[in-house]
Structures are given as C-alpha cells and as structure tokens.
Design an enzyme around this catalytic site. Structure first.
Site, mmCIF file in Angstrom:
data_model
loop_
_atom_site.group_PDB
_atom_site.id
_atom_site.type_symbol
_atom_site.label_atom_id
_atom_site.label_comp_id
_atom_site.label_asym_id
_atom_site.label_seq_id
_atom_site.Cartn_x
_atom_site.Cartn_y
_atom_site.Cartn_z
ATOM 1 N N SER A 241 0.809 -1.208 0.000
ATOM 2 C CA SER A 241 0.000 0.000 0.000
ATOM 3 C C SER A 241 0.852 1.272 0.000
ATOM 4 O O SER A 241 1.716 1.402 -0.844
ATOM 5 C CB SER A 241 -0.958 -0.066 1.184
ATOM 6 O OG SER A 241 -2.112 0.651 0.876
ATOM 7 N N TRP A 334 -9.818 0.645 -5.759
ATOM 8 C CA TRP A 334 -9.283 1.945 -5.335
ATOM 9 C C TRP A 334 -7.862 2.130 -5.880
ATOM 10 O O TRP A 334 -7.455 3.218 -6.275
ATOM 11 C CB TRP A 334 -9.313 1.974 -3.813
ATOM 12 C CG TRP A 334 -8.825 3.186 -3.085
ATOM 13 C CD1 TRP A 334 -7.815 3.209 -2.164
ATOM 14 C CD2 TRP A 334 -9.340 4.522 -3.133
ATOM 15 N NE1 TRP A 334 -7.668 4.477 -1.654
ATOM 16 C CE2 TRP A 334 -8.593 5.308 -2.227
ATOM 17 C CE3 TRP A 334 -10.355 5.126 -3.855
ATOM 18 C CZ2 TRP A 334 -8.824 6.663 -2.023
ATOM 19 C CZ3 TRP A 334 -10.586 6.494 -3.658
ATOM 20 C CH2 TRP A 334 -9.828 7.243 -2.755
ATOM 21 N N HIS A 384 -7.594 -5.607 -0.547
ATOM 22 C CA HIS A 384 -6.355 -4.859 -0.339
ATOM 23 C C HIS A 384 -5.618 -5.425 0.875
ATOM 24 O O HIS A 384 -6.056 -5.239 2.016
ATOM 25 C CB HIS A 384 -6.774 -3.406 -0.071
ATOM 26 C CG HIS A 384 -5.657 -2.442 0.109
ATOM 27 N ND1 HIS A 384 -4.864 -2.018 -0.920
ATOM 28 C CD2 HIS A 384 -5.208 -1.809 1.218
ATOM 29 C CE1 HIS A 384 -3.977 -1.150 -0.465
ATOM 30 N NE2 HIS A 384 -4.167 -1.006 0.841
HETATM 31 C C1 GCU Z 1 -5.389 4.821 1.516
HETATM 32 C C2 GCU Z 1 -4.748 5.644 0.431
HETATM 33 C C3 GCU Z 1 -3.942 4.774 -0.517
HETATM 34 C C4 GCU Z 1 -2.968 3.938 0.249
HETATM 35 C C5 GCU Z 1 -3.702 3.178 1.335
HETATM 36 C C6 GCU Z 1 -2.787 2.423 2.306
HETATM 37 O O1 GCU Z 1 -6.366 4.000 0.966
HETATM 38 O O2 GCU Z 1 -5.753 6.343 -0.223
HETATM 39 O O3 GCU Z 1 -3.249 5.563 -1.449
HETATM 40 O O4 GCU Z 1 -2.265 3.083 -0.601
HETATM 41 O O5 GCU Z 1 -4.417 4.061 2.141
HETATM 42 O O6 GCU Z 1 -1.637 2.744 2.453
HETATM 43 O O7 GCU Z 1 -3.322 1.554 2.998
#
Ligand code: GCU
Length: 403
Positions: A241, A334, A384
C-alpha cells in the site's frame, strides 16, 4: 479532454475514464529517444530520477554525521528453534548533539549453510505486530492507539515460518518511528535531525514522508552489513500500500535491492496517474490530506496529472535491469489494478534494452495467474492486503533472483 466536472475525485466506471496517453518510456526530456542501455544509464535514468525527486517524492534526505548500531537483544532459538531473532537499534547522530533512533527486528533462518538472502520492509503498526514473540513494541511515536499496541496483530501479513522454511531472512522497522504518518508529522519525524523546529512547523516543500521512509529502508540495508548471516548483495525490498509506493521509490533509487516487491501500491505508486480510475492524486491531496507523502510540487499539481512531466511506468523502469514485481488485488479497485498492470507493461522497453524480458501481453492477466519474470505482475483474488499468496509469488521470484 479531462472531464468538465473537474475536480475529479474518484471514478469506478471504466467507460468514464477520459482519454489519456502514456508517455514513451524511452523518450528523453529533449525529445530524443534512448536506443541503448548505455544511453539509458548516462542520460535518461539520471534525468528521470531527478524528475521524480523534484516533482513527486522529494529530495534524498541529508546524511547524518554518524550512524551507530546497537544489538539490543538476540535469541538463537526463536520461532521454536527455526530462527535467529535480533533487535538492533539504529541511531543517527549529528555533530550538534541531535540524535534519533529506531529499532529493527530481524528473523534469520537458523542453521543455514552460508549467508542468506533477505527481505527488507517497514510495518505500519510496529515490530510487535509481526510476531507473537516478546519483542519490543515499536512505532509508539505515532502515538499508536491502544488497540494497535497488540502483539501479533498482523502476523497474517508476515508469514515468518514460511520465509524461514524457504531460506529467507526478514527485517522490519515501523515507519512511524521514521516519519509519523500524519500531515503534521514533520516536526516529530527524523527530518528533525537536519532541519530546525521553525522549518518543520510547516511542511518541507522539497521533501516527503515517502522519501524519508525510503531513506530508512536504505539505512536498514546498511545496518545488515553487520550481520554475518545475511548476504546484502541478495536483498529484496517489499512494501504494502503506501509502503508499496515506498518500496517502489526505494527500489528505483537504491540499486542494491535486486528484487523490488510492490504490493497494492495504487495511486502514487505503480498505478498510472493519468488513468482516472479509483483513487486520484487530487483525491489524495485535497480530500484525504495525504499530500505530505509527496513533495509540494505534486500537491500543487495534483488536479492535472496529464501535465506532469512524468508517469508511474517510468518509475518502474528505473528498477531495470533488476527484478520488479507488481501485485494487485481484485477487490482493490481503489488502487486500479488494471493501471498497475499497464504501468508494469509500459516499463518493458527499458528492460528490453538490457536483454531482460518485459511483460508480453498489453492486457492484464486473469486473477491468480502470475505473469512475467524480470517484470512480473500478480492479481490476487481478494481485498487490499499482503497475504500468503503474495508472499508465495515474491519468494518464487526470489528463488530466481536472490539464490
Ligand atoms: C489509503 C490511500 C492509498 C494507500 C492506502 C494504504 O487507501 O488512499 O493511497 O495506498 O491508504 O496505504 O493503505
């Protein structure tokens, strides 16, 4: 060209993606084309690195005057005897007396013949979340909410036994100990080694949190030189992420990492900024207040990714000729899995310059079918996350590139 109802915050309808172009990865700023790996290294690679520093992730943080390593704990029969566990504190000192430190946690396969390859990464919530063993609780500088101060909270993301069984060491630290992940984290971050309180009252325009997390990862690799069981010439960097964005930036800059594992990194990571699907740079900066992950130029230009002098496939191309693996998840729209694939695919020509193998198919593969080697891509079914199927693929690649 771009939707008239800008500002574009989020779009989940593929039919509504405005037309966009992916810049040719071999084209230099002056319009000339790179035709060889020598030209790539002499001209375009340094030019692109500079561009990403100036416009997206910020400058490389300054150098501390002195770095010290302290072995805090060592357990030779961790994880029921299959691992050596160490906690090492890395302290950065400045000649004026300022100092800061963070604690790393290493698990190394016990009884390995010769030195072992290593995975280096950061954790969101602290070292203590990757194991149920009695390790130090870190990442508390956040400050971490009580429900996160729980041992073993994220063991599902860090299959230590599996890594040990396949012969890989893993070393982590908490990203919050390097730069607390909040927009006013500047003053409490390790930037305070180099800048004054006054300078840190506001954001540092030319720096970012991702830049500092990445700096931390490179320092962890430096520290690993002191561990006789670990072969730092066979190191992978990984991250999930926002930390996947960080692992990609780290892999682009620090050529000591021979395998770069980028998990569900999405917008500001592997995903194309110009493909307006899922999260956008604009939504990051203006709606979610996470502009500090990037330098200020990006924040000021987040509404018009089509005008940025770079695109994210060019970031992936900076890893060449080293191996890079981009992972997405089907339920992580997302992060725009399709664009993460396009990005990996369009980095291909730079891999070809080195005689390496780019991704073959311009369109993404079906879920759960990893494709590619030097540039690889894997779309996991599910949400995710960083899960065992991701690790299985990363380790299969590591068996090729780090063994
Ligand atoms: C949020 C953010 C993302 C990121 C994610 C994470 O969703 O919008 O860009 O990758 O957090 O780090 O869990």
């Amino acid at each position: 060209m771009y939707k008239e109802t800008l500002p574009w915050v989020v779009n989940y309808n593929a039919a509504e993606i405005p037309p966009y172009t992916i810049p040719d990865v071999l084209k230099c700023q002056d319009g000339t084309m790179v035709g060889s790996k020598e030209q790539w290294e002499a001209k375009r690679r340094p030019e692109l690195l500079e561009i990403f520093r100036k416009y997206m992730y910020g400058q490389v943080p300054p150098k501390p005057d002195k770095v010290e390593y302290d072995l805090l704990t060592e357990k030779k029969d961790a994880l029921g005897g299959i691992a050596i566990r160490r906690e090492v504190r890395i302290t950065f000192r400045m000649n004026d007396g300022r100092f800061r430190s963070f604690v790393t946690l290493a698990y190394i396969p016990a009884g390995a013949k010769g030195r072992v390859p290593v995975f280096v990464g950061l954790t969101f919530m602290g070292n203590h979340v990757i194991t149920n063993e009695e390790v130090m609780m870190t990442g508390m500088s956040y400050p971490l909410a009580p429900d996160k101060q729980v041992r073993g909270l994220q063991t599902f993301r860090f299959p230590l036994e599996y890594l040990m069984g396949r012969g890989y060491a893993i070393v982590v630290a908490s990203y919050n100990d390097i730069f607390p992940d909040r927009s006013n984290g500047w003053a409490d971050s390790m930037y305070n080694l180099f800048f004054s309180k006054k300078e840190l009252e506001n954001r540092l325009d030319d720096y970012s949190s991702i830049g500092l997390w990445s700096w931390g990862l490179s320092h962890i690799l430096d520290m690993l030189e002191t561990m006789p069981e670990i072969d730092t010439s066979r190191a992978a960097v990984f991250g999930h992420s926002r930390l996947g964005k960080t692992s990609l930036w780290t892999g682009a800059q620090d050529t000591r990492f021979k395998l770069v594992c980028v998990n569900d990194s999405g917008c500001g990571g592997a995903a194309l900024s110009r493909r307006l699907y899922g999260e956008t740079l604009y939504s990051m900066v203006e709606h979610n207040n996470i502009g500090y992950w990037f330098c200020n130029y990006l924040c000021q230009h987040s509404l018009h990714p089509e005008d940025l002098p770079f695109e994210q496939h060019q970031l992936i191309s900076l890893v060449a000729p080293r191996a890079v693996s981009i992972h997405s998840a089907t339920e992580d729209q997302w992060a725009d899995p399709t664009s993460e694939y396009y990005s990996a695919f369009n980095a291909g020509p730079v891999y070809s310059l080195y005689g390496k193998t780019p991704l073959a198919n311009p369109e993404p593969p079906a879920p759960d079918t990893p494709v590619g080697t030097d540039v690889s891509y894997f779309l996991r079914t599910g949400k995710h996350n960083l899960l065992p199927p991701d690790w299985m693929h990363y380790l299969d690649l590591a068996d090729i590139y780090l063994k």
